[in-house]
Design a protein around this motif. Sequence first.
Motif, PDB file in Angstrom:
ATOM      1  N   VAL A  24       0.586   4.147  -2.825  1.00 18.30           N
ATOM      2  CA  VAL A  24       0.327   5.615  -2.304  1.00 18.30           C
ATOM      3  C   VAL A  24       1.524   6.530  -3.059  1.00 18.30           C
ATOM      4  CG1 VAL A  24       0.257   7.107  -0.378  1.00 18.30           C
ATOM      5  CG2 VAL A  24      -0.953   5.366  -0.475  1.00 18.30           C
ATOM      6  N   TYR A  31       1.615   9.897   3.814  1.00 21.78           N
ATOM      7  CA  TYR A  31       1.686  10.208   2.471  1.00 21.78           C
ATOM      8  C   TYR A  31       0.525  10.417   2.086  1.00 21.78           C
ATOM      9  CZ  TYR A  31       6.645   9.770   1.723  1.00 21.78           C
ATOM     10  OH  TYR A  31       7.834  10.036   1.876  1.00 21.78           O
ATOM     11  N   THR A  44       2.454   5.342   5.210  1.00 26.41           N
ATOM     12  CA  THR A  44       1.335   5.357   4.185  1.00 26.41           C
ATOM     13  C   THR A  44       0.208   6.301   4.543  1.00 26.41           C
ATOM     14  OG1 THR A  44       2.027   2.996   4.457  1.00 26.41           O
ATOM     15  CG2 THR A  44      -0.176   3.535   3.161  1.00 26.41           C
ATOM     16  N   ALA A  97      -7.204  -1.002   1.499  1.00 24.98           N
ATOM     17  CA  ALA A  97      -5.722  -1.579   1.709  1.00 24.98           C
ATOM     18  C   ALA A  97      -5.672  -2.803   2.777  1.00 24.98           C
ATOM     19  CB  ALA A  97      -4.919  -0.398   2.626  1.00 24.98           C
ATOM     20  N   PRO A  99       0.828  -1.064   0.084  1.00 25.77           N
ATOM     21  CA  PRO A  99       0.122   0.027   0.114  1.00 25.77           C
ATOM     22  C   PRO A  99       0.760   1.160  -0.023  1.00 25.77           C
ATOM     23  CG  PRO A  99      -0.936  -1.476   1.560  1.00 25.77           C
ATOM     24  CD  PRO A  99       0.640  -2.056   1.114  1.00 25.77           C
ATOM     25  N   LEU A 100       2.133   1.049   0.657  1.00 23.51           N
ATOM     26  CA  LEU A 100       2.625   2.455   0.706  1.00 23.51           C
ATOM     27  C   LEU A 100       3.472   2.733  -0.513  1.00 23.51           C
ATOM     28  CD1 LEU A 100       4.406   4.715   2.235  1.00 23.51           C
ATOM     29  CD2 LEU A 100       6.161   2.838   2.703  1.00 23.51           C
ATOM     30  N   CYS A 101       3.805   1.806  -1.196  1.00 22.62           N
ATOM     31  CA  CYS A 101       4.277   1.763  -2.734  1.00 22.62           C
ATOM     32  C   CYS A 101       3.219   2.363  -3.529  1.00 22.62           C
ATOM     33  CB  CYS A 101       4.966   0.527  -3.248  1.00 22.62           C
ATOM     34  SG  CYS A 101       6.176  -0.037  -2.408  1.00 22.62           S
TER      35      CYS A 101
END
Lengths: 532, 356
Positions: B51, B322, B319, B348, B47-49
Amino acid sequence: MGALSTGEAKTSNAAARTEPDPALLTMTGISKSFLGVPVLRDVSFDLRPGEVHVLAGENGAGKSTLMKIAAGVHTDYEGEIALLGLPSRFSSPQDAAARGISVIHQEMSLIDSMSVVDNIFLGRELTRSGTARQWTDRSAQLRKAREFCEQLDLDIDLSRLVEDYSLSVKNRIEIAKALAFNARIFIMDEPTSALSGPEVDKLFGLIRQLKTRGCGIIYITHRMEEIYRIADRITVLRDGRHVGTAPAGQLSEPELIRWMIGRELSRHFPVRRTAIGAVRLEIDGLSVPKPGGTSTTKKSWLVREVSLSVRAGEIVGLAGLEGSGNTDLLRGIFGAYGKLEQGKVAIDGARFEIHSPRRSVQQGLAYLTNDRKGTGLILGLGLAENITLASLEAVSPALWMRRAMEWQVADRHVRALGIRAAGLWQEVATLSGGNQQKVALAKWIETRPGVLLLDEPTRGVDVGSKHEIYELMTQWTKDGFAILMITSEMPELLGLADRIVVMHRGRVTARFGRAEATQEKVLKAAMADEAV
Amino acid sequence: MNETPTAEREILLDVRGPRADTGAPVSGQKSVLRVAFERPWVRALAPLCFVLIIGAVFNAQGSFFKWGTHRDMLRQVSVYGILACGMTLVIITGGIDLAVGSILGVCAVIFSILSIHLGWSAWAAIPLVVLAGTTCGLLSGGMVARFRMQPFIATLAVMVFARGLAKWVSGGQKISSAVLNPDGSYKYVDLPRIFSALDHKILGENIAVVTLIFLACIGLCRVLLAKLRWGRYFYATGGNEEAARLSGIPIQGVKLLAYGMSGLLSAVAGICQAVQEQQGDPEAGSTYELSAIAIVVMGGTSLNGGRGGMLFTLVGAMTIGYLEKILSINAVGEASRLMLTGSIIVAAVLFQRVRK
């Protein structure tokens, strides 16, 4: 076998309904497996109106499975079920209930936080007619419920909550509920396990009343005395097979026990030649009260005044059928019920104050629970983490976890116990039953206990692993551990134990040495009511 | 004992296999993607990637590529992140702590009164405030551990109580450098040095002090969870409380420690909040507990307890941080921002649950 069970012939076709006395329920050729393991093989059973049919057998004989099929809990089985001669197949417990089959549970199926009347009509509330069909008709429900309760000689306030009443009353409320469902077939699974003598008399009076109304009762019990008080016919299951059916008057007690056991000791057990040492665990008059009881209510006991001792190098078998209190005794000794006021326990001659599991572990006690998934292992953690769980102090000097030390310890046990896994990091949830059990055992061996309390050490374990566990237990006795073991498998009990202590309803009913114990004697003591 | 040469060899080969908290069995027949996805790490980072990619696409005329944006994101998420550290500890033991936002409020107020109005030095005020927060946490912990109250109820009670305490202590007023005189006029006092010292950017204005505090909290809790014996107790208690108890683990102590730590970290967050707002607002921290839970869950720590870790929470905080930052630099209105954030949290978490 089967010579006395004539029910099937009468009801084999629909025309049988013209017979004066068709069977209420006929089960023919029932087979059922769980995950490829057969638990019922070609079992037949029938129930006639106005009779009490006792279903007997040892733990794991398949009684409960058969009844769950009859009650619509298990829907995938082989064989035929006929209700009043009509072939039927229940799609769910609700379906079976709607067709007149009612189960009176060991654990009550009543909802404590609801009123008596709401419980009686739960799931089929009486409603008003016409446009108000979604409204329950409370006054009609009360009127009807009062009728049922009067029939059962039950004089209680129907609008009070179920939790306000005693177990005995709850039992009868449950039967009132069944009557409200127009039940004709009652399945009673150990209904007296929590009842006192007079309460049992009341229940039996009620059963007689049900009989006169043409209902049939299937009755499961572990108590010999009850079987002969209430049974009209007896069917015995053993290892998932139908052994025989006979009228109660024609089946003597020794014969019944022989039917229930019936097999030879077939498995090999390792020969143990260990020097029996000094007494390591000594219990004197230990009682375990039922948890949750306050001082205002009458105390009821799980275990009552049990005394026994276990010596170094010795395996003592603690026999008893379900609900006999043997598991509660082990849990009590281990401190799972907290402090116990009555009775003394000594470990290696020193007085031991039961306090908590933590204190017990520190004092050299180890307790393998009988449910490794529920209370034995932390399934989400890895192999190594589970093995060191009860002895973390040893691998974390000054609070700091030493991963290398931990893995060394775990690796040693993996080799010694022959645990088969992909690696020490593997989640124990993904291990096979036998390997999980070995992990649970390794956890306790690592604490270097003096006394091992083992509750069903081979439950749900494949044959190969069973033998490995027997070998391990033999090795541990050589190392001087004292083992107090519960097992519901008779051959295991007779094959492994040096001495056998039998419990029934929380008390010790018999003690046997290795030479004098037989299956018949143990089972008789496990079902007897008189204490020794 | 039985000879099991194959098993032994496998174990020897794999003795330095994946860590326990990332340990997933590696199966030969599955696709690379699926095997990768069985690792909690990959599930947390995905999920971080996602975002970050969104941010790179909607970069608001390149402002997403400026370090200042990232620095501000880290500064803005720090208070939530510190709360999420304590929340992670509690959630791993199988509980939940709803009181963190209120404890933050109490601590922000107390800190402001002590240092602005009473002129206490930071060396005296900070320990006292931290002690107050820890006490509140231990109050929850005591109810959960000793009286076996449900964590939701116990911490809900402390949440309400602590909010009342904050209002009582502050008299319902924001505690700032404007001090009310008895005659109704305001007198302005100087903010103590500690306020500017903590609400400051260092290392060439490249990182905020509160961010460093947040990272320190992550590190501290990581040591507790992954390196100390008590960390193992936490996982065991959350994984199977009864099995842990029957293995001799002091589960009451575990719960006290978890809620106590959560209270302590809430106090730290309260101090950070006060210096950022330059005042002690009795309303500070309302609903922050929900953001903290969102961060923990976004990282992949299981609400059922027994699984997760501090680094997951760090990823979760980034996450969420951002996400908020990207929406704000693209001038998305608050209404849409809240709705989008809610939807993305659900997406997510569903995405992370896809297994097997």
